[in-house]
Design an enzyme around this catalytic site. Sequence first.
Site, PDB file in Angstrom:
ATOM      1  N   SER A 483       0.825  -1.223   0.000  1.00 15.23           N
ATOM      2  CA  SER A 483       0.000   0.000   0.000  1.00 15.23           C
ATOM      3  C   SER A 483       0.853   1.264   0.000  1.00 15.23           C
ATOM      4  O   SER A 483       1.483   1.579  -0.994  1.00 15.23           O
ATOM      5  CB  SER A 483      -0.957  -0.042   1.195  1.00 15.23           C
ATOM      6  OG  SER A 483      -1.985   0.898   1.063  1.00 15.23           O
ATOM      7  N   ASP A 494      10.009   5.811 -10.174  1.00 16.28           N
ATOM      8  CA  ASP A 494       9.582   6.569 -11.351  1.00 16.28           C
ATOM      9  C   ASP A 494      10.376   7.861 -11.516  1.00 16.28           C
ATOM     10  O   ASP A 494      10.655   8.290 -12.640  1.00 16.28           O
ATOM     11  CB  ASP A 494       8.091   6.895 -11.255  1.00 16.28           C
ATOM     12  CG  ASP A 494       7.222   5.670 -11.477  1.00 16.28           C
ATOM     13  OD1 ASP A 494       7.730   4.673 -12.012  1.00 16.28           O
ATOM     14  OD2 ASP A 494       6.033   5.706 -11.099  1.00 16.28           O
ATOM     15  N   LYS A 508      -0.787  -4.347  -3.281  1.00 15.01           N
ATOM     16  CA  LYS A 508      -2.048  -3.728  -2.853  1.00 15.01           C
ATOM     17  C   LYS A 508      -2.122  -2.318  -3.438  1.00 15.01           C
ATOM     18  O   LYS A 508      -1.474  -1.404  -2.959  1.00 15.01           O
ATOM     19  CB  LYS A 508      -2.153  -3.668  -1.333  1.00 15.01           C
ATOM     20  CG  LYS A 508      -3.441  -3.013  -0.840  1.00 15.01           C
ATOM     21  CD  LYS A 508      -3.468  -2.928   0.680  1.00 15.01           C
ATOM     22  CE  LYS A 508      -4.694  -2.160   1.154  1.00 15.01           C
ATOM     23  NZ  LYS A 508      -4.674  -0.744   0.765  1.00 15.01           N
TER      24      LYS A 508
END
Length: 735
Positions: A483, A494, A508
């Site tokens: 999460s 990224d 998740k």
Amino acid sequence: MTSKTSLFCALLLTLPLAHSAWADDAAQTVAKAGPAATAFSATQDQANAAKLVYGLLSDSRYAYRPKPLDDALSADMYKRYLESLDGGKQFFTAADIARFDRWKLRLDDALKSGELDPAYAMFATYRQRVDERVAFARELLKDDGAFDFSGDDRYEYDREDAPWAADSAELDTLWRQSVRNDWLRLRMAGKQPEDIRKTLDRRYENLAKGIAELKGEDVFQTFLNSYANAIDPHTDYLTPRSADNFNLSMSLSLEGIGAVLQKQDDVVAIREIVAGGPAGKSGLLNPGDRIVAVGQGTSGAMEDVVGWRIDDVVAKIRGKKGSKVRLDVIPVEMGLDSPPSRVVLVRDRVRLEDQAAKSKVITIPATDGAPVQRIGVIELPGFYQDFEGRRRNADDYASATRDVARLLTELRGKNVDGVVLDLRNNGGGSLNEAIELTGLFIDRGPVVQVRESGGRVVVNGDEDSGIAWEGPFAVLINRGSASASEIFAGAIQDYGRGLVIGETTFGKGTVQNLIDLDRWPANEAPRFGQVKLTIAQFFRVSGGSTQNKGVVPDIAFPASVDASEFGESTYDNALPWTKISAVPHVRYGNFEPLLPKLQTLHTARIAGDREFQWWSEDVAQYRAESEKTSVSLNEGVRRAERDREQAKRKARQEERKALGLALDPLADVTDDGLAASERDIVKDAEREKLAEDRPDPLLRESAAILADAVRLLDRDKQLSAQVLPTANQPGHWAD
């Protein structure tokens, strides 16, 4: 009145409790369960709460993936409820299941009407079957002839895919092998027959007591979660008490005395004293002390709490800051029949520091002419936040981001060459904390995309300029990183802001929110509980979801022994992976040209790292063992297995000494055959602390990989220009 308020009030008004065949069917099931069965029934508050939960989970204005409550979902609920009661198929018989099957396609109607008798009737049968199994097990302990371990029989402990037992005789066979396995473990630990008999008799008695202590609200929560979990794996119903405990775990603080409690037989004992709390400051309480009575204020009646559930005792001890609580305590060194001592404490707000972020420094030796590297490590167990403290704008509210920022400042003062953020087994927490924590390492920009139930995509990001740490950075992840951990690790990857190391995360990719069911009727006191509801799905700034697939590390190695046994992909109703458009974001670095070199160095280093090799061997051994579904009940076979394991541990410890490695403080710990509640509470707590000091080759290797990256980029300016093309911008790998 808003439309949403109207919706929920309408649910309460238009779905009355209607007496039907439910009550008669349930009564018959309870009657067949036997005289010891407890016949719970839904209270009016529970009936109303059930309707509210139905309204939330079936409405697309709230639930991200609403599902109609129909016969198909009823069948799913039925399966999940049975699993929650008897997942190991140790108590119910095929005849019980045949009786329950009449409700398989009718639980949807029961929940909509708020008449929950089927759920309580099934539980009543479960409790009766537990009592029967416990009675059988305790009687078996009297038969010395049952404990011969010279044969070739086995105990089949994995019954997930097994059919329900045909009858009680088949359950007798299963339980006979289970009891024999329990006996053999204690026998191999050196216990004598009479001690074994007493230990197991008490263990089985406590099993029955534990089930007998369950209340209607516990059964209600379990049943509602069979519905909530059928919607998706992360939607849950919480009773008012469970909701309080969830909020406390997120805030890392509570108002009480500052002691960790544990149930031992019929008594609640102190397992640990929280530093800085009232109990610790008083000097009057110690680990192992037993609490036998609790009184409120300076003159309230003392309530005998022997035999109480631990959460009921905790509820009596907690209270508002500044209030007094009196405890009757029997010190650890005295017998339970000794007269107790009276302790008076003033409750205070206690910070749970053991669950907060911590830091340390790992030194990576010089190599090939490169200098020693000092790598700072920050261990973050959760993305915690005191929501109420933040709303009040309190100066000292708990926040993962604030704690990490402070630790980064301290590490900068120690002149570390890089920082590793350890997110292993960090199951997530506050979405806001994940965004703000990312902001410590980037200079403004999007962090996560959130797609709501209606399809609208909202981009959340860091809006504060400045970076708390601009230097070399890595994130260590494992299968237990979920999460919020995945949001953070994905954003760092990224942005090219740091290396991601370890194993693929949990997967998740959904967002939950707590919905207070008392807010619509505006109840003054908690009555209906809360729902942790999936309201959105998050996506990385690159457009991909972490749902199901997780975050894939740049440099991979096994970072948990049981990675294949859990994770989002193991849920049968998890949302699928998908992708949306990327959003513009800065790319600080591109580690692709560097990864082959780092992989080569990593592979060469672990080939000579005995601790890492042992870890890899243990992972392989665990995964091979996990494929088994039974264990031998031949004492000779079991002792040979144990002796081989002990010899392996001893050999490793000797090799550690020869190589000058840190010794494993738990190398001599073997299976004692005891449950946690049966062990000496003080010694068990000490052993738990020792486990924190065990060698951690994965963390050390992560620090070494980051040190490799620093050295490679320092030496090779051409490579550095490829990897860090924006080195003159904020966020570059330099101070």
